[in-house]
Design a protein around this motif. Structure first.
Motif, short mmCIF file in Angstrom:
data_model
loop_
_atom_site.label_atom_id
_atom_site.label_comp_id
_atom_site.label_asym_id
_atom_site.label_seq_id
_atom_site.Cartn_x
_atom_site.Cartn_y
_atom_site.Cartn_z
N ARG A 76 -3.78 1.99 7.19
CA ARG A 76 -2.78 2.51 8.12
C ARG A 76 -1.45 1.81 7.87
O ARG A 76 -1.41 0.64 7.53
N SER A 78 2.03 0.30 9.29
CA SER A 78 2.47 -0.28 10.56
C SER A 78 3.54 0.60 11.20
O SER A 78 4.29 1.31 10.52
N ASP A 79 3.61 0.54 12.54
CA ASP A 79 4.63 1.30 13.27
C ASP A 79 6.03 0.88 12.84
O ASP A 79 6.93 1.72 12.73
N GLU A 80 6.22 -0.41 12.60
CA GLU A 80 7.53 -0.91 12.19
C GLU A 80 7.96 -0.29 10.86
O GLU A 80 9.08 0.21 10.73
N PHE A 82 6.73 2.41 9.35
CA PHE A 82 6.86 3.87 9.46
C PHE A 82 8.14 4.24 10.19
O PHE A 82 8.86 5.15 9.77
N GLY A 83 8.46 3.52 11.26
CA GLY A 83 9.67 3.81 12.02
C GLY A 83 10.92 3.61 11.18
O GLY A 83 11.86 4.41 11.25
#
Length: 138
Positions: A76, A78-80, A82-83
């Motif tokens: 996966r 990370s949100d960081e 991907f953002g």
């Protein structure tokens, strides 16, 4: 339908996959393409060293490189990461990055490393050029 992701960005993705999979074959095949697409020597060195957060790399490119590295390294992203990538890439470009990264990861880089494919480059007139693996420093 043609890809919207610029050639330079595609080559940055491919070279990042090559660096993180330790695939000399993909690196050797794509270095000339990357140079033709505008990737400079300092950026090539930073990617090969996996120094993707170096401020010498413009932030949009760092976001692209970090996304690619996360895709290769983890199940996966990370949100960081991907953002940050999402702030520079359209939804279509994000999908194209994932397609290019996973295609080169599974179809070429892993196959080449598992099978220990010899590094050679053939261009133009069919001449086989030596590679880094041959010790010529190219």
């Amino acid at each position: 339908m043609a890809l919207r992701l610029p050639a330079r960005s595609r080559e940055l993705v491919v070279l990042t996959v090559a660096a993180y999979t330790e695939c000399a074959f993909v690196d050797a095949q794509h270095e000339p393409l990357a140079r033709s697409a505008g990737v400079d020597e300092p950026t090539l060195r930073l990617i090969r060293a996996r120094d993707l957060d170096d401020p010498a790399i413009p932030l949009p490119n760092r976001a692209l490189l970090r996304l690619t590295a996360d895709v290769v390294q983890h199940p996966r992203v990370s949100d960081e990461v991907f953002g940050l990538a999402r702030s520079f890439l359209s939804e279509r470009e994000l999908v194209e990055v994932l397609q290019v990264a996973t295609y080169y990861y599974w179809s070429f880089a892993r196959m080449a490393t598992v099978l220990d494919v010899q590094v050679t480059r053939i261009y133009g007139n069919g001449e086989v050029l030596a590679s880094r693996a041959d010790g010529d420093g190219a």
